[in-house]
Design a protein around this motif. Sequence first.
Motif, PDB file in Angstrom:
ATOM      1  N   GLU A  48       0.841  -1.191   0.000  1.00 28.79           N
ATOM      2  CA  GLU A  48       0.000   0.000   0.000  1.00 28.79           C
ATOM      3  C   GLU A  48       0.884   1.251   0.000  1.00 28.79           C
ATOM      4  OE1 GLU A  48      -3.082  -0.197   2.792  1.00 28.79           O
ATOM      5  OE2 GLU A  48      -3.998   1.665   2.075  1.00 28.79           O
ATOM      6  N   GLY A  49       0.533   2.192  -0.842  1.00 31.66           N
ATOM      7  CA  GLY A  49       1.273   3.449  -0.888  1.00 31.66           C
ATOM      8  C   GLY A  49       2.583   3.382  -1.638  1.00 31.66           C
ATOM      9  N   SER A  50       2.868   2.244  -2.243  1.00 32.22           N
ATOM     10  CA  SER A  50       4.168   2.116  -2.915  1.00 32.22           C
ATOM     11  C   SER A  50       4.067   2.518  -4.373  1.00 32.22           C
ATOM     12  CB  SER A  50       4.653   0.671  -2.838  1.00 32.22           C
ATOM     13  OG  SER A  50       3.866  -0.145  -3.688  1.00 32.22           O
ATOM     14  N   LEU A  51       5.221   2.713  -4.978  1.00 28.30           N
ATOM     15  CA  LEU A  51       5.317   2.806  -6.428  1.00 28.30           C
ATOM     16  C   LEU A  51       6.120   1.594  -6.864  1.00 28.30           C
ATOM     17  CD1 LEU A  51       5.282   3.911  -9.255  1.00 28.30           C
ATOM     18  CD2 LEU A  51       6.930   5.643  -8.593  1.00 28.30           C
ATOM     19  N   HIS A 217       4.607  10.804  -7.292  1.00 24.45           N
ATOM     20  CA  HIS A 217       5.157  10.794  -5.929  1.00 24.45           C
ATOM     21  C   HIS A 217       4.318  11.645  -4.990  1.00 24.45           C
ATOM     22  CE1 HIS A 217       8.605   8.344  -6.740  1.00 24.45           C
ATOM     23  NE2 HIS A 217       8.959   9.099  -7.779  1.00 24.45           N
ATOM     24  N   ARG A 220       1.194   9.911  -3.965  1.00 24.43           N
ATOM     25  CA  ARG A 220       1.514   8.886  -2.968  1.00 24.43           C
ATOM     26  C   ARG A 220       1.645   9.531  -1.593  1.00 24.43           C
ATOM     27  NH1 ARG A 220       6.863   6.326  -4.347  1.00 24.43           N
ATOM     28  NH2 ARG A 220       6.398   5.157  -2.454  1.00 24.43           N
ATOM     29  N   ARG A 221       2.439  10.565  -1.574  1.00 20.03           N
ATOM     30  CA  ARG A 221       2.704  11.235  -0.294  1.00 20.03           C
ATOM     31  C   ARG A 221       1.424  11.791   0.296  1.00 20.03           C
ATOM     32  NH1 ARG A 221       6.889  13.717  -2.764  1.00 20.03           N
ATOM     33  NH2 ARG A 221       5.643  15.616  -3.024  1.00 20.03           N
ATOM     34  N   THR A 226      -1.523   4.157  -4.434  1.00 23.99           N
ATOM     35  CA  THR A 226      -0.575   3.083  -4.744  1.00 23.99           C
ATOM     36  C   THR A 226      -0.457   2.970  -6.260  1.00 23.99           C
ATOM     37  OG1 THR A 226      -1.448   1.960  -2.811  1.00 23.99           O
ATOM     38  CG2 THR A 226      -0.075   0.647  -4.307  1.00 23.99           C
TER      39      THR A 226
END
Lengths: 276, 427, 371
Positions: A48-51, A217, A220-221, A226
């Motif tokens: 979760e929340g990753s690239l 990015h 995401r932040r 995700t």
Amino acid sequence: MSEPEAAPRQETAVTSDAIESPLLEVDGLRKEFGGVVAVDGATFSVAEGSLTGLIGPNGAGKSTTFNCITGIHEPTGGRVTFDGQDITGLAPYTLANRGLVRTFQIARELSEMTVLENVMLAPGGQVGESVLRSVTPGLRSEVIKAEAAVRDRAWETLEFFEIDHLAHENAGNLSGGQRKLLEMARVLMTDPEMILLDEPLAGVNPTLEEKLLERIHELRREQGLTFLLVEHDMDVIMNNCEHIIVMHQGSVLAEGDAETITSDERVLEAYLGGDV
Amino acid sequence: MSTVDTIRGRLDALPDVGLVVGFIGAIWAVMLVLAIAVGGANWANLAAGFVGSVTVLIGGYAILALALNLQWGYTGLFNIGIAGFMAVGAYTTAILTAPTDPAAGAVPGLGLPLWVGLIGGMVMAAIVGGLAALPALRLKADYLAIVTVAFSEIIRLIVNWDGLAEVSLFGVPVGTGGATGISFKSANDVASTLINGVGQPLVTAAEGVGVSGPNLANLTYGILLLLVVAASYWVLARITDSPFGRVLKAIREDETVTQSLGKDTRLFKIKTFMIGCALMGLAGVLFRGQAGYISPQQFRPTITFYVFAALIIGGSGSNTGSIVGAATFSGLLFYLPARLGENISLGGTRAPGNIVDAVAGFASLDPAPLLAYIISNVSTLRFVLIGVVLIYIIQNQPDGLLGHRNEPATSVSLDRPQSGSGGETDE
Amino acid sequence: MGIAEFARDGRVVVGERPGAAVVAAVGGFLLLDLVAKLAGTTVFFVGTKLLGGSLTVSSLLSMVVDGLLVGLAVGLAGIGLSMTYSILDFANFAHGDTVTVGAFLGWVAAYITAGLGTGAPIAELFMLNSGRQLSTVSTLAPVLLGLVVAGVGSIGIVLLIDRLTYRPMRDTDNISLLIASIGVALALRYLIAFVFGTETSGVASGGLRVTVFSMISVTDNEITLLVVSVLLMLGVHLLLQRTKLGKAMRAMADNEDLARVTGIPTERVIRLTWILGGGLAGIGGYLLVLESGTISFNFGWILLLLIFAAVIVGGIGSIYGAMAGGILIGLVDSLALIWLPSGLTRASAFLVLIVVLLLRPSGIFGGVSTA
Ligand SMILES: Nc1ncnc2c1ncn2[C@@H]1O[C@H](COP(=O)(O)OP(=O)(O)OP(=O)(O)O)[C@@H](O)[C@H]1O
Ligand SMILES: [Mg+2]
């Protein structure tokens, strides 16, 4: 019709417990077209929340994997879990409404609709999608209010992607790169939780590419989105993805961070073998 | 710049209402000129007859073209079962409103008021459309076409079947009348009531210039039908100029993408199909059942293709185009040639009874018999003309008169919002 | 295969393909009913008639023969529709009117040659309304000549139509082509009406009636239909199997993808498609008139849905499928009379069409290639 048993897991695949809190889990995914096995027991997860990057030589099965995850194709076998729930074989619209959306490798713009219409189509649950509300005199004012909001957001999005000057143009008249941007703009308008991007940067100019990655990015932040990104440009993958999955001949060959991947001999071989 | 482009340029400059009114007005003018030219002292009555008949045709085809535009123009659903859905609506209305004590030999109905019958007809057409759509909407466009036309023929065969001509439904005698057809409360009565009531002074004036009662009633009916067209247009424009309409367009363009953006396309397609079929059902009774009588003969598949011709001429995808196309088709291609053929005489040459004699005259260098034969068969030849026009348009001007116009599907102005003000609307 | 296995397979079918299961159940019931009817028994269930009745073997046989004859002609006509559908990729709504055109051309030729020297006015002969009824035994040469003219004439017409209408549209989508074909259909039909009028003319009736197996009675005209269609189907078979062009056509008809990849259809193949399809359609129409005895300007149009049914049941693109589908649809259309009132039998053929399109769009022979 009898389904083949789920394919045995690749020994080489890193199992999903390597990832702390997976949002998307793909387990033993398999897809056959007639005799062709396009995806052959692919197993991986996306935190979760990753690239996360998904790479592999041409024909490795990346797009087919996307299609199976997002309900475009019904998988022949295996399981897909999103946000803890089994989503295998669910219809694309169900998944989109749960926050899982994707872009297409070959951009699929709605060509006889304007760019603005393309983007305004995307937001989910629009009140005006009910016939009754759109027609009935008293209720329509609500639709109009919501429409104005959607329009304003659409303009903002187009401005960000620098295609606002094309807003009233039919989408079919856009260049390849512009269509890619339109695809991105469209999925962002759905307020997703996770976006699968199939080569979103092909044909996009370098300055805009930089800006897009920045935006990814930022999303995401700030919103915890995700991303699973298929991209042939290795620099982009290595510089931006904290986790990379390598597919080869339908299954996962290797997984890990940029360093692990670049030092993996099998990956090198797969690419060389694929290119020759 | 080609003529077509010139025409288009002029059309684009007009607002939609002006466009429609202009078109219909022009066709009326043509009818008037024709009546004056051939009618002699009787011109006023003839004009009322011509204008009335053409208006009814325009009204009927406009409703049908609007309905088809929603299904095909917007959503890409290639429905060529229009005749069948018209029959469902018309027969339902007929059965609901036919008198319980009909004339000898006719089928009885439920004797309900007309408005109940009209609503019932639309609802039934919508339901049947929905049921047909459920399995069929996942088919490719050309398969959907074949399924719908077969379905419409099945409906026609069923209403034609003498087994249903008169049956007992929970003890109440009802039926379709089989091949003989069925008489019922006609919407024409509304026109007659109007004429005999508030319109009385008008009637007197019209009769003063020689317009007959039936012609006046017909004209009134045509104008009432145009009001129905206006109402349908209003509803459909609101449906299509909305997020709902946007989804329909998107389905036409690429259904997979639309699904991927979270739209349950099946539901949208079924709703659209039902709305369109309801309207077709309404047209079935108002148009075909004008005289308060319908029979299976009136619901042959050819009428479906005339609706297609009308929509394609006007421009598939445009609501305004649907009406303009219906007017052009029914006025200039369908009605005018037949009237011209009836009223042009070739200075005493009687038309030969068959083409051999006609051509024989031609062989002896006398073109008159052949010409006379052609003129007396214009009402047949106009269908050849319709076919040729259809081919020409699809080859050269597939957008028709107005289909090239981009009518964005939204309920607000799409201009870029000025910073600060984001909520202005066009209503 | 054991009973248990059979039963399990049955459950699998019901579970996974409910549509097919319903079709199988209906088919089974009708078969049972037919057997009961032939046996002359009636089965009652709680007071209402469940199945059975009475039906003589000879009336069943005559229905089968009728269905077979119509089916053969429909199958012949269907070959062209099937081929254009797969090779040019559109549903040709003008095909029924091609059938009519061919029939008219053929019958005018037959009628005029048969009437020459009888003193009948040429106009009457041309308009097919001298009242004379042709039959194979009494006027063999004119009937055969008409057959040839029907084939050659309709070939000429379809080639002309292709040239004017479809050829400029080779790259357009299949719906535009379909719409163009609707235009062609209208134009053709009403040109025929313009020339020949809208009355129905009686032009043929059997000159000889023979009884075979002491149960089936057929006329010489019906035998002609049978013989000619079987011969033509054999001819098509040989053409497809033995000639290079025929093989190319088969490959293309069977496999659209292949056709697209290899860049064919070439104009040569397209022309052959029209020639074969148009010619057979015209002859099919001519034979149908020979069998039914009457001709009118819209009989092909009315037949069109039946031809579509044949093609779709047989599988679009399959030439043998079209022949088999034609026979099957002909039989359905005729045998439906056993269960349905006469006004509804045609509906049963359309229902078969719809059910096949919904459940098995590749045709009931399941995309088995025509090789
Ligand atoms: N619809 C389909 N029918 C048949 N085969 C298919 C289909 N889609 C994909 N394939 C095959 O599956 C394999 C995997 O294709 P896929 O598009 O998933 O690869 P990819 O990794 O996305 O490649 P690329 O990097 O070129 O986009 C290929 O061999 C392809 O030919
Ligand atoms: Mg790919």
